[in-house]
Structure formats: C-alpha cells, structure tokens
Design an enzyme around this catalytic site. Sequence first.
Site, mmCIF file in Angstrom:
data_model
loop_
_atom_site.group_PDB
_atom_site.id
_atom_site.type_symbol
_atom_site.label_atom_id
_atom_site.label_comp_id
_atom_site.label_asym_id
_atom_site.label_seq_id
_atom_site.Cartn_x
_atom_site.Cartn_y
_atom_site.Cartn_z
ATOM 1 N N HIS A 202 -66.419 17.658 -25.657
ATOM 2 C CA HIS A 202 -65.123 17.236 -25.718
ATOM 3 C C HIS A 202 -64.892 15.585 -26.180
ATOM 4 O O HIS A 202 -65.983 15.080 -25.257
ATOM 5 C CB HIS A 202 -64.256 17.433 -24.609
ATOM 6 C CG HIS A 202 -62.742 17.062 -24.675
ATOM 7 N ND1 HIS A 202 -62.265 15.851 -23.847
ATOM 8 C CD2 HIS A 202 -61.688 17.001 -25.407
ATOM 9 C CE1 HIS A 202 -61.228 15.542 -24.021
ATOM 10 N NE2 HIS A 202 -60.623 16.181 -25.000
ATOM 11 N N SER A 203 -64.432 15.088 -27.109
ATOM 12 C CA SER A 203 -64.188 13.582 -27.056
ATOM 13 C C SER A 203 -65.333 12.778 -27.179
ATOM 14 O O SER A 203 -66.084 12.892 -27.943
ATOM 15 C CB SER A 203 -63.014 13.279 -25.992
ATOM 16 O OG SER A 203 -62.752 11.813 -25.964
ATOM 17 N N GLN A 204 -65.562 11.793 -26.304
ATOM 18 C CA GLN A 204 -66.788 11.004 -26.215
ATOM 19 C C GLN A 204 -67.911 11.850 -25.890
ATOM 20 O O GLN A 204 -68.893 11.356 -26.550
ATOM 21 C CB GLN A 204 -66.674 10.142 -25.373
ATOM 22 C CG GLN A 204 -67.801 9.078 -25.045
ATOM 23 C CD GLN A 204 -68.587 9.732 -23.547
ATOM 24 O OE1 GLN A 204 -68.231 10.392 -22.964
ATOM 25 N NE2 GLN A 204 -69.867 9.370 -23.745
ATOM 26 N N GLY A 206 -68.287 14.494 -27.632
ATOM 27 C CA GLY A 206 -68.392 15.164 -28.806
ATOM 28 C C GLY A 206 -69.610 14.372 -29.744
ATOM 29 O O GLY A 206 -69.868 14.938 -30.539
#
Length: 369
Positions: A202-204, A206
């Site tokens: 998820h997110s960073q 990723g």
Amino acid sequence: MRLTILFCLTLASAVLARADTPYTRKYFYTGGQYVDDGTGNHIRTEQLYVEELTPVGGARKEHPLVLIHGLGQTGTNWLNKPDGSPGWASFFLAEGYQLYIIDQTERGRSPLTSALTNATSSFTVEDVEQRFTAPERFLLWPQAEKHTQWPGSGLRGDPYFDAYYSSTVPSLSSELAQQTTMQAAGAQLLDRIRTPAVLVAHSQGGAMPWLLADARPERVRAIVALEPLGPPFHEVIFTTVPARAWGPTDAPLTYDPPVRDPERDLVKELIPGNASAGVADCILQAEGGAKPVRKLKNLQRIPTVVVTSEASYHATYDWCTVRYLQQAGMSVEHISLPDVDIRGNGHMMFLEKNSDILASKVNEWIEKL
C-alpha cells in the site's frame, strides 16, 4: 421483545461470521548488519521485523501473501481496523493463505538506529484528516467529495480517528534509504519463504514490490499494488518537486537497455493532465526518439494489479503509474474501484467500512492467476 431478540441474534450472527480464523503466530527478523555506534561499540541496524500467521491445519493456498504497509504505518494496519473489527489479515487467513506481515526497516518493531532519530518525519493530525480520513471536508482534489467509507467523522476526537492516529509512527525521511534497506532485507525474507509469494503493498510501501521483484523475480508470484507510490518522476497534489528518478522508485531498478544515469538515460515526455477534472500531469518515457523505451527487465513476467479507490488523491494519477509500468513492458491490470461498483473509498481503503468487499475483489484477482 421479539424484535429485540431478533436484532440481538442478527448481531451475534454477524460477529460470529467475522470471528478470526484460528491461526498460529511467530515472528522473526531478516537482514540487517552490525555497525559501529560511534563509541567503538556495535549495534544492529536495517533488520526487518516479520510476523508469520498460518491458519491452524496449514495453509490451503499455494502462494503466501507478504503484506507491506505504507508511510507512517506498521504491520498493525493489517490486523484490525480502527473501529475494532477484523482487518485484511483475518480475511485472508479465512481464505486459507499464510501471511507474512512486516514492519518496514527502521520503523516500528524494525528498530530505528539511534543515529537516524533526527532523519524521520511524522504525519500531523491535519495531514491525516485532509488526506485519509476526512478529505471530503477539505476538497484538496476534485474526487475528495466522493469519500463516504471512513467510519465516524474522520476528525480528531472521534474514537475511530483517535485509534487510527495513535497507530501512526515516524518514518525515514529519505525514500532512497528506506527503499534500499527494504530491498536488501526483503530479498532475504523472500529467500526464507522460498515459495513464490504474492506481494500486497500500500501507498509508500507500494514501491517495495518493484524492488523486491527486481532482486528476486523467481520468488514473486504476483504483485497487488494498492495505490502505490507515484506517479513516476515527480510529486503531484501536495507538492510538485522531482521524485523517483528511476520511474516508480527512488532506488535503482534493472532496465533493458541498461540505465546507468536515470536523468540521462530515461528520456521523458510530459502528458498534460486536466487539474479541474482531477487528472494530473503524467511523465512517461519518450517514444519515437533516438533512445529506445527501456523495459523493466526483471518485472515483465510478473502479473500485477494496481487498485485505485474513487475518492483518493491517487485517483488523479494512478493511471499514469499504470501506463508507465505497461510502457516498461510489465503486464499490469488497473482496477478502478468505481468501475466495479465499489464506491466512496479513500486512500486507506483496507481500513474502511467496506474493506471486506475490496478484499474479496483482490482475492478474486489472485485466484485467477
């Protein structure tokens, strides 16, 4: 009375239906090194905390999941939601997966080296309210008004907000340092697992699957990128500074033809967006020039899906990340949640009210591999 009894029975049935699947738990560390602490003594740094959860009786699915959290978070993201209900770990254990839940290097239970305590940053309350839990109140990007799925008000003082914000932690300010240490320790985790794993990030966090798969392509079965760090080469929405010199990452990736200096070798082309419509500018590799479009050599055979919610700031630019990865030769599917009638989610989609519906969609994609 009969209505009261019926309500209680219905509530009890719902609780039982979502009870955790029995599992065994252990933890271990991978990676790390001993370094001089400046006094002639030594400490260990850059190790990766890993929590291994296995359904009682053993996993029923062939490929384990590695769950990778984002900026300011730890592996507790996946265990339960701020409202106290079971999280994605419970969902995927019930589906029969073995799970490996990490705390990124220099974060949470992966101890921060004392020399780096001044090299961290933290989310403020305002950051979280505006970007994650109540973006519909601030409207910093056009899609924010569609956010409906966070439990409670999303503001400080609300018990669900307070529970979530209490779980946030400082993160390394340098993405390059975070990514390089994660790649080293994460590759050792994949070596220990041995069975090719599905990386869910998820997110960073990723950015980590691209780096782990680059280092150990044979150990990665697939990648599920939930609004991954992006877009390539620059920031949007909250700032416009250059970032991610290697495209999807700050740390080096393996390209073909090889890239030695990304500023020189990755020739760029700007695709203008439409800010009023919530579409960010996009930077891709230039096509048709003297230099070829370079391919992400070690990632081309790894099935990948990027998942984007309706109301997140990522709705403005995940399309660009997908186009860059596809241009670089990867097999990438893009699931925009409103296109499959999953609506109202923000960036923290897996912590929101309809998180099981999202998990089911991810599981459906994995099962088709």
